[in-house]
Design a protein around this motif. Structure first.
Motif, PDB file in Angstrom:
ATOM      1  N   LEU A  74       0.896  -1.122  -0.037  1.00 42.16           N
ATOM      2  CA  LEU A  74       0.297  -0.018  -0.135  1.00 42.16           C
ATOM      3  C   LEU A  74       0.886   1.151   0.138  1.00 42.16           C
ATOM      4  O   LEU A  74       0.594   2.557  -0.839  1.00 42.16           O
ATOM      5  CB  LEU A  74      -0.985  -0.090   1.260  1.00 42.16           C
ATOM      6  CG  LEU A  74      -2.086  -1.076   1.038  1.00 42.16           C
ATOM      7  CD1 LEU A  74      -2.746  -1.261   2.627  1.00 42.16           C
ATOM      8  CD2 LEU A  74      -3.126  -0.845   0.253  1.00 42.16           C
ATOM      9  N   ARG A  75       1.862   1.319   0.951  1.00 43.17           N
ATOM     10  CA  ARG A  75       2.916   2.494   0.926  1.00 43.17           C
ATOM     11  C   ARG A  75       3.620   2.560  -0.394  1.00 43.17           C
ATOM     12  O   ARG A  75       3.816   3.538  -0.812  1.00 43.17           O
ATOM     13  CB  ARG A  75       3.590   2.140   1.859  1.00 43.17           C
ATOM     14  CG  ARG A  75       2.964   2.291   3.260  1.00 43.17           C
ATOM     15  CD  ARG A  75       4.043   2.732   4.374  1.00 43.17           C
ATOM     16  NE  ARG A  75       4.445   4.063   4.339  1.00 43.17           N
ATOM     17  CZ  ARG A  75       5.529   4.639   4.050  1.00 43.17           C
ATOM     18  NH1 ARG A  75       6.742   3.543   4.142  1.00 43.17           N
ATOM     19  NH2 ARG A  75       6.077   5.729   3.944  1.00 43.17           N
ATOM     20  N   GLY A  76       3.976   1.620  -1.055  1.00 43.17           N
ATOM     21  CA  GLY A  76       4.689   1.572  -2.439  1.00 43.17           C
ATOM     22  C   GLY A  76       3.722   2.062  -3.431  1.00 43.17           C
ATOM     23  O   GLY A  76       4.099   2.985  -4.171  1.00 43.17           O
ATOM     24  N   MET A  77       2.344   2.012  -3.357  1.00 45.06           N
ATOM     25  CA  MET A  77       1.404   2.540  -4.372  1.00 45.06           C
ATOM     26  C   MET A  77       1.286   3.992  -4.349  1.00 45.06           C
ATOM     27  O   MET A  77       1.229   4.761  -5.122  1.00 45.06           O
ATOM     28  CB  MET A  77       0.136   1.797  -4.188  1.00 45.06           C
ATOM     29  CG  MET A  77      -0.034   0.417  -4.683  1.00 45.06           C
ATOM     30  SD  MET A  77      -1.692  -0.140  -4.612  1.00 45.06           S
ATOM     31  CE  MET A  77      -2.168   0.934  -6.031  1.00 45.06           C
ATOM     32  N   ALA A  78       1.363   4.383  -2.887  1.00 43.21           N
ATOM     33  CA  ALA A  78       1.390   5.867  -2.597  1.00 43.21           C
ATOM     34  C   ALA A  78       2.704   6.614  -3.145  1.00 43.21           C
ATOM     35  O   ALA A  78       2.721   7.844  -3.476  1.00 43.21           O
ATOM     36  CB  ALA A  78       1.183   5.814  -0.929  1.00 43.21           C
ATOM     37  N   GLU A  79       3.689   6.028  -3.008  1.00 38.32           N
ATOM     38  CA  GLU A  79       4.845   6.489  -3.464  1.00 38.32           C
ATOM     39  C   GLU A  79       5.299   6.453  -5.062  1.00 38.32           C
ATOM     40  O   GLU A  79       6.170   6.921  -5.569  1.00 38.32           O
ATOM     41  CB  GLU A  79       6.125   5.993  -2.670  1.00 38.32           C
ATOM     42  CG  GLU A  79       6.036   6.339  -1.099  1.00 38.32           C
ATOM     43  CD  GLU A  79       6.877   5.527  -0.205  1.00 38.32           C
ATOM     44  OE1 GLU A  79       7.859   4.868  -1.053  1.00 38.32           O
ATOM     45  OE2 GLU A  79       6.757   5.759   0.893  1.00 38.32           O
ATOM     46  N   SER A  80       4.610   5.667  -5.933  1.00 36.12           N
ATOM     47  CA  SER A  80       4.913   5.380  -7.177  1.00 36.12           C
ATOM     48  C   SER A  80       4.369   6.293  -8.270  1.00 36.12           C
ATOM     49  O   SER A  80       3.311   7.034  -7.791  1.00 36.12           O
ATOM     50  CB  SER A  80       4.396   4.049  -7.543  1.00 36.12           C
ATOM     51  OG  SER A  80       2.970   3.787  -7.284  1.00 36.12           O
TER      52      SER A  80
END
Length: 506
Positions: A500-506
């Motif tokens: 989930l955090r990776g989606m926010a940062e991508s």
């Protein structure tokens, strides 16, 4: 946020456009988008558009008109189109004329005339329709083996509640116009993949929303430069017992996994909890637990007099409290314990526990039921299910469509409670903590079912975004998933948060 609008609001938003635009313009907009999705589906499934066969199921309303106009557009792209008219005398005249002018066929509906299409468009009824399919339509639908694209909503499925009480369409894809309707979140197995076609509606603020995975990742609490274990939130867990120690392990362990703060455990399962999670600070009772920022109480705690006294003491605090499982059973006997609270309270029932609290099951209108309980008791309510609903006392609702039912396993609710409690202790409002916890929990369940931690590297971001829906069709292996357990879900919580955090940062 993805917003969902009841049909009454959608019709009200359509009215000014219908009055301002030339007759038929809005329908042709919708139909053009429908035809575009249908063509893409043909290409995806068969490798081409021209030369393929599409059958239209056409009712007497505007959805039948949408299907007919879409059929006309597809015919111009070389698709062989046949319309089965359920009520030929009341078929949409302009749409029928457009289809015939483009070279399409229209015949009275009959199960023997379905043929062998590559795709079927369901235009039987629209958002004004209620109740199951009528016998003639049901007989035709029963014979269909091709994938179905539903027009706006699957026929026979209530567009506002998702309820099904008889024959209904099960679509591979639903193409909706102007706005998502509640059915698209509440009946995901009937709707399949949902595609939104923008037709220019101006809509009011929604009363039901789904937080996008990237939004959840963006707000998930992580340590800042000046944080310590206390500033990140200390959650207290009153769960488990000598009879059910595992509930304490799962609930406390999920709180440990969800944030970097601190977890205090209070209860008789302390030795078992510490054996699995030595970072937990344990005490034998609530009175000896120490200071926290939020409490979770109920999973596996029992319903005896001692448990009731502890629940009363926890609810007497001025802190946010999440009540689950056995705690809900106790509350069903003494609802005044929460009705008068000033501090936030979150109840997390499944359907059976909801019935104990209210005297009735939440079906068929789960949204109305969860709103009524939240308003009546002045609490936040998370109603568990594949489509989990979180209602505020003011009527606003979050929905989390999990994309699968892998979390339907014993102990998974204890994991969810621990995750949400940790988020509440970090300062999140109860409804937002519940929405974030539910999304991460469903993602962890899919990760557990579909092959372990390495899935995050091979597609976990997409899994988080779509909740696991049709992953196999988009590159996964057939039969990839397998039944999982609450312990396995707990183990995947960090991977789910990472995705989930990776989606926010991508």
């Amino acid at each position: 946020m993805r917003s969902y609008y009841p049909c009454e609001q959608v019709r009200a938003a359509e009215a000014p456009l219908l009055a301002a635009l030339p007759e038929g313009t809005l329908m042709r907009r919708a139909a053009f988008g429908l035809a575009r999705v249908a063509a893409a589906e043909l290409r995806s499934r068969t490798g081409a558009v021209a030369g393929r066969r599409v059958t239209l199921l056409v009712g007497s309303g505007d959805n039948g008109g949408d299907a007919l106009w879409a059929g006309a557009f597809l015919r111009r792209r070389g698709v062989a189109v046949t319309a089965l008219l359920l009520d030929p005398e009341r078929a949409h005249r302009a749409g029928l004329a457009a289809l015939r002018a483009a070279g399409g066929r229209a015949v009275p509906a009959d199960p023997d005339r379905i043929g062998d299409p590559d795709l079927v468009l369901d235009g039987v009824v629209g958002i004004s329709g209620r109740g199951p399919l009528r016998p003639a339509a049901a007989a035709v639908v029963e014979q269909i083996t091709a994938p179905i694209v539903a027009v706006d909503t699957p026929s026979g499925v209530d567009p506002d509640t998702g309820a099904v009480d008889g024959p209904a369409v099960t679509a591979a894809v639903t193409v909706t116009f102007g706005a998502y309707k509640p059915v698209h979140a509440l009946a995901p197995t009937r709707c399949g993949r949902v595609e939104l076609v923008d037709i220019g509606l101006e809509l009011p603020p929604p009363c039901m929303v789904a937080a996008e995975p990237a939004e959840i990742g963006a707000i998930w609490p992580v340590p800042g430069a000046d944080d310590d274990k206390y500033s990140q939130g200390v959650v207290g867990i009153v769960a488990g017992s000598a009879r059910f120690p595992g509930a304490g392990v799962l609930c406390a362990g999920a709180a440990v996994a969800a944030t970097s703060g601190m977890v205090r455990y209070a209860g008789s399962a302390a030795p078992v909890v510490l054996a699995r999670f030595p970072e937990v600070v344990a005490a034998p009772s609530f009175a000896e637990a120490g200071r926290v920022q939020a409490w979770v109480i109920g999973p596996g705690g029992g319903t005896d007099h001692q448990a009731a006294d502890t629940l009363r003491d926890v609810l007497a605090t001025d802190l946010p409290v999440l009540v689950d499982a056995d705690g809900l059973t106790l509350l069903s006997r003494q609802p005044d314990l929460v009705r008068g609270r000033r501090a936030p309270t979150l109840l997390t029932p499944h359907a059976g526990e909801f019935a104990r609290l209210t005297g009735r099951r939440p079906e068929p209108d789960r949204v109305a039921a969860v709103r009524a309980l939240a308003a009546d008791w002045r609490v936040h309510v998370l109603l568990k299910g594949r489509s989990t609903l979180i209602a505020n006392p003011d009527g606003h609702v979050f929905v989390n469509e999990a994309g699968g039912s892998w979390a339907a396993t014993a102990g998974a609710g204890d994991v969810l409670s621990g995750m949400i409690g940790a988020l509440m202790s970090a300062g999140m409002a109860p409804d937002l903590a519940a929405a974030a916890g539910a999304r991460a929990h469903s993602t962890a369940a899919d990760l557990a079912a579909r092959g372990g931690h390495d899935l995050a590297a091979r597609g976990g971001h997409d899994l988080a975004a779509r909740g696991g829906r049709d992953l196999a069709a988009r590159g996964g292996e057939p039969g990839w998933a397998a039944p999982t357990s609450a312990s396995a879900i707990l183990d995947r919580v960090p991977a789910a948060v990472r995705s989930l955090r990776g989606m926010a940062e991508s």
